[in-house]
Design an enzyme around this catalytic site. Structure first.
Site, mmCIF file in Angstrom:
data_model
loop_
_atom_site.group_PDB
_atom_site.id
_atom_site.type_symbol
_atom_site.label_atom_id
_atom_site.label_comp_id
_atom_site.label_asym_id
_atom_site.label_seq_id
_atom_site.Cartn_x
_atom_site.Cartn_y
_atom_site.Cartn_z
ATOM 1 N N SER A 127 0.835 -1.199 0.000
ATOM 2 C CA SER A 127 0.000 0.000 0.000
ATOM 3 C C SER A 127 0.877 1.260 0.000
ATOM 4 C CB SER A 127 -0.967 -0.057 1.202
ATOM 5 O OG SER A 127 -2.036 0.837 1.054
ATOM 6 N N ASP B 208 -8.708 -6.813 -4.445
ATOM 7 C CA ASP B 208 -8.459 -5.635 -3.614
ATOM 8 C C ASP B 208 -9.560 -4.602 -3.859
ATOM 9 O OD1 ASP B 208 -7.427 -3.356 -2.334
ATOM 10 O OD2 ASP B 208 -5.363 -3.835 -2.892
ATOM 11 N N HIS C 147 -7.244 -6.331 0.094
ATOM 12 C CA HIS C 147 -6.124 -5.410 0.271
ATOM 13 C C HIS C 147 -5.166 -5.899 1.348
ATOM 14 C CE1 HIS C 147 -3.961 -1.682 -0.219
ATOM 15 N NE2 HIS C 147 -4.028 -1.437 1.079
#
Length: 269
Positions: A89, A218, A246
């Site tokens: 991320s 995701d 995610h």
């Protein structure tokens, strides 16, 4: 799915796992355990104002300050040692900065559904494109200024609705979701600071081999945007994990650990 330990434990690789916003090194516990059991050396540092790092966000005014624990780790590596850097991320921007400063210490940079800067634009470019694209419904996420003058980065806190629907929708609600919610802290995307930074360079950041891992399910950084980042800045290799939200760190830890171990062996051979 079990991982076999290398016959020679010395053959294990050093893998550095870098977390995303609002969490900490703790988020890698399932993956780190599997990698260590397979004989690899694993570091999962808490970035500044994250995890068990005692500083509040207001004491971390810049993205480089936020990244300093990772940079310190790399600076202290023995001469000649190279690591596999994995950023998840927002952690993608952290490992990009680390590659810019210490390219000689990175065997490969792995972007796990992670924001991946290029060497043409400011490091904020991919973050701004993500926000402009509107692919994430932020739901009950709270964004707040930290100071009246706006000199500090905007604070960000994920609420329970967005956490469940966009980040951990395939994870166990009794275990992973409860753990994640209880340990999350206020964080920031540091867009204001990253916007004024020069691009990372082709000679340094661009010299490090990069791998992108696409998480197919995701709901936060959706597959389409992940693939746009790869198109924007092509990588050495693209891998995919099906059935991963995610937080693949929680939802598909065995598959992710295998993927990272394969990358580590391939790019440090």
């Amino acid at each position: 799915m079990e991982m076999e330990a290398p016959a020679d434990q010395a053959s294990g690789k050093h893998i550095v796992l870098v977390h995303g916003a609002c969490v900490g090194g703790w988020a890698w516990f399932k993956v780190a355990t599997r990698l260590r059991d397979a004989g690899h050396r694993v570091s999962a540092p808490d970035l500044a104002a994250s995890g068990v790092d005692p500083r509040p966000l207001r004491e971390v005014p810049t993205f480089r300050d936020y990244t300093k624990p990772l940079l310190d780790l790399l600076e202290c590596l023995p001469p000649g040692e190279k690591v596999v850097l994995v950023g998840h991320s927002l952690g993608g921007v952290n490992i990009a900065l680390a590659c810019e400063l210490f390219p000689e210490k990175v065997a490969a940079a792995v972007f796990l559904s992670a924001f991946m800067p290029d060497h043409r634009s400011s490091p904020a470019y991919v973050l701004e494109k993500f926000v402009e694209g509107g692919t994430l419904d932020w739901m009950d996420t709270e964004f707040k200024p930290q100071d009246p003058e706006g000199k500090l980065p905007t604070a960000m806190q994920f609420g329970p609705l967005v956490t469940r629907a966009k980040f951990l929708q395939l994870c166990s609600p009794e275990q992973d979701l409860t753990l994640g919610r209880s340990l999350m802290r206020v964080g920031s995307m540091f867009v204001e600071d990253l916007r004024v930074q020069p691009p990372y360079t082709e000679a340094r950041y661009g010299s490090v081999r990069r791998v992108f891992i696409v998480l197919k399910d995701d709901n936060a950084i959706v597959e389409g945007f992940q693939r746009w980042m790869v198109q924007n800045y092509p990588v050495e290799e693209v891998k995919e994990i099906d059935g991963a939200d995610h937080m693949a760190l929680f939802s598909t830890p065995a598959e992710l650990a295998h993927c990272l171990a394969d990358i580590a062996v391939k790019y440090t051979a």
